[in-house]
Design an enzyme around this catalytic site. Structure first.
Site, PDB file in Angstrom:
ATOM      1  N   HIS A  16      13.391 -14.450 -16.591  1.00 34.39           N
ATOM      2  CA  HIS A  16      15.099 -14.682 -16.460  1.00 34.39           C
ATOM      3  C   HIS A  16      14.980 -15.927 -15.486  1.00 34.39           C
ATOM      4  O   HIS A  16      14.169 -16.387 -15.080  1.00 34.39           O
ATOM      5  CB  HIS A  16      15.247 -13.291 -15.657  1.00 34.39           C
ATOM      6  CG  HIS A  16      14.750 -13.387 -14.128  1.00 34.39           C
ATOM      7  ND1 HIS A  16      15.691 -12.970 -13.054  1.00 34.39           N
ATOM      8  CD2 HIS A  16      13.601 -13.754 -13.786  1.00 34.39           C
ATOM      9  CE1 HIS A  16      14.885 -13.000 -12.110  1.00 34.39           C
ATOM     10  NE2 HIS A  16      13.775 -13.499 -12.158  1.00 34.39           N
ATOM     11  N   CYS A  28      14.260 -17.465  -8.237  1.00 30.35           N
ATOM     12  CA  CYS A  28      13.047 -16.319  -8.261  1.00 30.35           C
ATOM     13  C   CYS A  28      11.602 -16.817  -8.195  1.00 30.35           C
ATOM     14  O   CYS A  28      11.620 -17.915  -8.717  1.00 30.35           O
ATOM     15  CB  CYS A  28      13.352 -15.626  -9.315  1.00 30.35           C
ATOM     16  SG  CYS A  28      12.242 -14.050  -9.352  1.00 30.35           S
ATOM     17  N   GLN A  50      16.245  -3.348 -10.828  1.00 37.48           N
ATOM     18  CA  GLN A  50      17.797  -3.030 -10.569  1.00 37.48           C
ATOM     19  C   GLN A  50      18.361  -2.631 -12.077  1.00 37.48           C
ATOM     20  O   GLN A  50      18.088  -3.267 -12.896  1.00 37.48           O
ATOM     21  CB  GLN A  50      18.773  -4.065 -10.067  1.00 37.48           C
ATOM     22  CG  GLN A  50      17.785  -4.555  -8.565  1.00 37.48           C
ATOM     23  CD  GLN A  50      18.793  -5.581  -7.887  1.00 37.48           C
ATOM     24  OE1 GLN A  50      19.857  -5.539  -7.811  1.00 37.48           O
ATOM     25  NE2 GLN A  50      17.983  -6.744  -7.643  1.00 37.48           N
ATOM     26  N   SER A  64      20.885  -9.289  -6.111  1.00 40.79           N
ATOM     27  CA  SER A  64      19.747 -10.616  -5.944  1.00 40.79           C
ATOM     28  C   SER A  64      20.741 -11.597  -6.345  1.00 40.79           C
ATOM     29  O   SER A  64      20.378 -12.787  -5.929  1.00 40.79           O
ATOM     30  CB  SER A  64      18.565 -10.572  -6.840  1.00 40.79           C
ATOM     31  OG  SER A  64      17.915  -9.324  -6.569  1.00 40.79           O
ATOM     32  N   HIS A 108      21.989 -13.512 -13.179  1.00 42.34           N
ATOM     33  CA  HIS A 108      20.875 -13.800 -13.842  1.00 42.34           C
ATOM     34  C   HIS A 108      21.164 -14.138 -15.455  1.00 42.34           C
ATOM     35  O   HIS A 108      22.322 -13.786 -16.013  1.00 42.34           O
ATOM     36  CB  HIS A 108      19.951 -12.635 -14.074  1.00 42.34           C
ATOM     37  CG  HIS A 108      19.478 -11.957 -12.876  1.00 42.34           C
ATOM     38  ND1 HIS A 108      18.571 -11.844 -12.346  1.00 42.34           N
ATOM     39  CD2 HIS A 108      20.305 -11.084 -11.978  1.00 42.34           C
ATOM     40  CE1 HIS A 108      18.332 -11.277 -11.125  1.00 42.34           C
ATOM     41  NE2 HIS A 108      19.611 -10.735 -11.001  1.00 42.34           N
TER      42      HIS A 108
END
Length: 205
Positions: free
Chosen positions: A97, A155, A173, A196, A199
């Site tokens: 991702h 990330c 998640q 977060s 994505h």
């Protein structure tokens, strides 16, 4: 004339010896019979002991088998249970991702922006626009997913080209998990929102 003739004395002696022999033989026979009975009793007792010992050995031999079967059944049941687990290899997926963080991200810092200065000033809309442009570059063939992730993803998986490795249900998640499971291998998702940030996900396995 009152004395018995010598011949009668001789007969008396023979009779006495004969009676003595009969008494002796009778006593010996009784003694032999008692010994024989004792031996028979001992023999039957030892035979019974041997039979009991054999029966005990049989039971001993059977017990581990039963225990082994129970253990095998328990082990088989455990294996079956683990196969049904959602995190078993059969039910896992693999994905890479690219994450872009913004003001609404729960942790406003990354390897690119340790103090979070850029992230704190990035709106969600700005993050989405940036991510869409990156997605277009990848889908048009101008850039490779792993290379874009290495340069732009917030990330820590960026150092692996965005690869998260295999994972199962309940490990990510929920929006991220649902999006990944809905993709075909090699397919890239639309924008996915999580706590977060935003994505794009490519399913790889």
């Amino acid at each position: 004339h009152l004395r018995a003739p010598p011949r009668l004395h001789f007969l008396y002696d023979i009779l006495f010896l004969f009676l003595s022999f009969i008494c002796f033989y009778s006593g010996f026979s009784k003694s032999a019979k008692i010994d024989s009975d004792r031996k028979r009793k001992k023999s039957s007792i030892s035979s019974a002991d041997r039979t009991a010992a054999k029966e005990g050995d049989k039971h001993k031999d059977k017990a581990p088998t039963s225990s082994t079967n129970h253990h095998h059944h328990h082990h088989h049941h455990h294996k079956k249970k683990s196969k049904m687990s959602s995190s078993s290899p059969a039910n896992q997926v693999r994905a890479s991702h690219i994450l872009i963080k913004h003001q609404g991200s729960r942790r406003k810092a990354s390897w690119k922006d340790p103090e979070g200065r850029v992230i704190s000033n990035t709106t969600r809309d700005a993050a989405v626009s940036q991510l869409k442009a990156l997605r277009d570059d990848i889908t048009s063939g101008n850039a490779k997913f792993g290379e874009v992730a290495s340069r732009h993803s917030d990330c820590s998986s960026a150092k692996r080209g965005g690869d998260l490795g295999p994972f199962g249900r309940g490990q990510m998640q929920k929006p991220f998990e649902d999006a990944t499971y809905s993709l075909n291998i090699g397919e890239i998702s639309d924008i996915v929102d999580t706590d977060s940030g935003v994505h794009i996900i490519m399913r790889t396995g």
